[in-house]
Design a protein around this motif. Structure first.
Motif, short mmCIF file in Angstrom:
data_model
loop_
_atom_site.label_atom_id
_atom_site.label_comp_id
_atom_site.label_asym_id
_atom_site.label_seq_id
_atom_site.Cartn_x
_atom_site.Cartn_y
_atom_site.Cartn_z
N ALA A 214 0.82 -1.22 0.00
CA ALA A 214 0.00 0.00 0.00
C ALA A 214 0.85 1.26 0.00
CB ALA A 214 -0.94 0.00 1.19
N ASP A 215 1.91 1.32 0.80
CA ASP A 215 2.73 2.53 0.87
C ASP A 215 3.41 2.83 -0.46
OD1 ASP A 215 2.04 2.94 3.50
OD2 ASP A 215 3.85 2.05 4.32
N GLN B 163 2.49 1.82 -3.44
CA GLN B 163 1.47 2.16 -4.43
C GLN B 163 0.98 3.60 -4.23
OE1 GLN B 163 -1.16 -1.12 -3.73
NE2 GLN B 163 -0.29 -2.35 -5.38
N GLU B 164 0.77 3.99 -2.98
CA GLU B 164 0.35 5.36 -2.69
C GLU B 164 1.41 6.36 -3.12
OE1 GLU B 164 -1.03 6.03 1.32
OE2 GLU B 164 -2.28 4.24 1.26
N GLU B 165 2.68 6.04 -2.91
CA GLU B 165 3.77 6.93 -3.32
C GLU B 165 3.82 7.06 -4.84
OE1 GLU B 165 8.61 7.20 -3.06
OE2 GLU B 165 7.55 6.07 -1.52
N ALA C 10 0.98 9.31 -5.89
CA ALA C 10 1.29 10.70 -5.53
C ALA C 10 2.29 11.29 -6.52
CB ALA C 10 1.81 10.79 -4.10
#
Length: 98
Positions: free
Chosen positions: A19-20, A22-24, A27
């Protein structure tokens, strides 16, 4: 100047353990799209809000396919392998403010 559309889809289903990263990647992709806008390359970008797994599109102006492909491949989400992108020639028929 020619128009091009690149379609992006997640490279794999969302995984809780990723998740981290993918979120980065997302962004960084959003920052990249804003940079394309500031550079006058971006025509439109977006996705359907209901489902993050649906394809997103980015419509750009570029003089040729090689340049458009370079813009697409430089997209951080594509470069990181978080998204799979496909490039298509496109013709904007009408757009607000154009």
């Amino acid at each position: 100047m020619a128009q091009w559309i690149y379609r992006i889809v997640p490279a794999r289903p969302a995984r809780p353990d990723a998740a981290d990263e993918q979120e980065e990647a997302v962004a960084d992709h959003l920052d990249y799209v804003q940079a394309l806008k500031r550079a006058g390359i971006l025509i439109l970008a977006g996705r359907m809000p209901e489902d993050p797994a649906t394809p997103a599109i980015t419509i750009i102006e570029a003089p040729d396919e090689a340049t458009a492909r370079a813009v697409m491949q430089t997209d951080p989400a594509v470069a990181a392998g978080a998204m799979i992108a496909t490039l298509y020639p496109y013709v904007v028929g009408a757009a607000a403010g154009r």
